[in-house]
Design a protein around this motif. Structure first.
Motif, PDB file in Angstrom:
ATOM      1  N   GLU A 102       2.911   0.799   3.482  1.00  0.00           N
ATOM      2  CA  GLU A 102       3.052  -0.425   4.022  1.00  0.00           C
ATOM      3  C   GLU A 102       3.716  -1.416   3.148  1.00  0.00           C
ATOM      4  OE1 GLU A 102       0.017  -3.708   5.462  1.00  0.00           O
ATOM      5  OE2 GLU A 102      -0.543  -1.924   5.952  1.00  0.00           O
ATOM      6  N   CYS A 103       4.814  -2.242   3.826  1.00  0.00           N
ATOM      7  CA  CYS A 103       5.350  -3.308   3.094  1.00  0.00           C
ATOM      8  C   CYS A 103       5.717  -4.438   3.945  1.00  0.00           C
ATOM      9  CB  CYS A 103       6.772  -2.762   2.772  1.00  0.00           C
ATOM     10  SG  CYS A 103       8.132  -2.709   3.827  1.00  0.00           S
ATOM     11  N   LEU A 104       5.301  -5.409   3.050  1.00  0.00           N
ATOM     12  CA  LEU A 104       5.662  -6.707   3.799  1.00  0.00           C
ATOM     13  C   LEU A 104       6.857  -7.463   3.452  1.00  0.00           C
ATOM     14  CD1 LEU A 104       3.929  -9.350   4.544  1.00  0.00           C
ATOM     15  CD2 LEU A 104       3.528  -9.886   2.474  1.00  0.00           C
ATOM     16  N   LEU A 106      12.333   1.371   4.334  1.00  0.00           N
ATOM     17  CA  LEU A 106      11.698   1.531   3.043  1.00  0.00           C
ATOM     18  C   LEU A 106      10.570   1.800   3.182  1.00  0.00           C
ATOM     19  CD1 LEU A 106      11.969  -1.075   0.276  1.00  0.00           C
ATOM     20  CD2 LEU A 106       9.750  -0.552   1.276  1.00  0.00           C
ATOM     21  N   ALA A 107       9.481   1.615   4.095  1.00  0.00           N
ATOM     22  CA  ALA A 107       8.198   2.099   4.131  1.00  0.00           C
ATOM     23  C   ALA A 107       8.297   3.504   4.512  1.00  0.00           C
ATOM     24  CB  ALA A 107       7.301   1.471   5.279  1.00  0.00           C
ATOM     25  N   MET A 108       8.939   3.970   5.387  1.00  0.00           N
ATOM     26  CA  MET A 108       9.298   5.425   5.607  1.00  0.00           C
ATOM     27  C   MET A 108       9.729   6.052   4.404  1.00  0.00           C
ATOM     28  SD  MET A 108      11.540   8.195   6.061  1.00  0.00           S
ATOM     29  CE  MET A 108      13.056   6.967   6.041  1.00  0.00           C
ATOM     30  N   GLY A 109      10.762   5.655   3.621  1.00  0.00           N
ATOM     31  CA  GLY A 109      11.202   6.470   2.419  1.00  0.00           C
ATOM     32  C   GLY A 109      10.181   6.567   1.413  1.00  0.00           C
ATOM     33  N   SER A 145       0.773  -1.223  -0.055  1.00  0.00           N
ATOM     34  CA  SER A 145       0.038   0.055  -0.003  1.00  0.00           C
ATOM     35  C   SER A 145       0.969   1.252  -0.130  1.00  0.00           C
ATOM     36  CB  SER A 145      -1.030   0.087   1.433  1.00  0.00           C
ATOM     37  OG  SER A 145      -1.701   1.168   1.251  1.00  0.00           O
ATOM     38  N   LEU A 146       0.568   1.956  -0.936  1.00  0.00           N
ATOM     39  CA  LEU A 146       1.288   3.407  -1.017  1.00  0.00           C
ATOM     40  C   LEU A 146       0.280   4.537  -1.211  1.00  0.00           C
ATOM     41  CD1 LEU A 146       4.190   4.954  -0.869  1.00  0.00           C
ATOM     42  CD2 LEU A 146       4.313   4.374  -3.046  1.00  0.00           C
TER      43      LEU A 146
END
Length: 162
Positions: A50-52, A77-80, A43-44
């Protein structure tokens, strides 16, 4: 706010079968260090990503749980991606620090989530809350990444050539 380049690329990939996987491969190639966790961006949108991280041998530790450094990579990664998809065009960001607490063993796949409120995008420090949840929704790592947000330098316009 008009859609930025990261969101445009993400939405373009979503039109294809396996779009999330294709975008995630593309994203990890742009920042090769993230290939080590084989992330899946699920989700972006503005102010949220959100990453898995799938529980695989390459991301586990000696006790068979997902290694916390792999989880930290997923949270970064999610933050970036959240930051790139959200920051106003006149601003730029750079990470300043990360603080995490290990709250439980990660014995399953892990979802890494970064989110902020739109009004937080101001010059100065921005503390981005991050968390990692197992498949049961239990928080296994909680923390924050502090960003330094500044104005982009003004570009000097070149006079027309004569």
């Amino acid at each position: 706010m008009s859609k930025n380049y990261v969101l445009a690329i993400y939405h373009r990939f979503q039109k294809f079968p396996f779009g999330q996987q294709l975008f995630s491969l593309y994203a990890a190639r742009r920042a090769p260090y993230f290939q080590s966790i084989s992330p899946l961006v699920t989700s972006l949108k503005e102010n949220y990503c959100e990453c898995l991280i799938k529980k695989r041998k390459k991301v586990t530790n000696h006790i068979g749980t997902v290694h916390v450094i792999a989880i930290c990579n997923g949270m970064e990664l999610a933050m970036g991606f959240m930051a790139e998809a959200s920051i106003p065009k006149h601003l730029r960001w750079i990470p300043k620090g990360m603080q995490v607490d290990y709250t439980a063993k990660a014995a399953s796949d892990v979802r890494c989530i970064a989110k902020v409120n739109p009004e937080q995008w101001q010059v100065g420090e921005l503390v981005v809350p991050i968390e990692a949840l197992d498949t049961d929704g239990v928080c296994v790592v909680r923390g924050s990444i502090t960003l330094w947000v500044t104005e982009k330098p003004q570009r000097d316009e070149k006079p027309p050539a004569s």
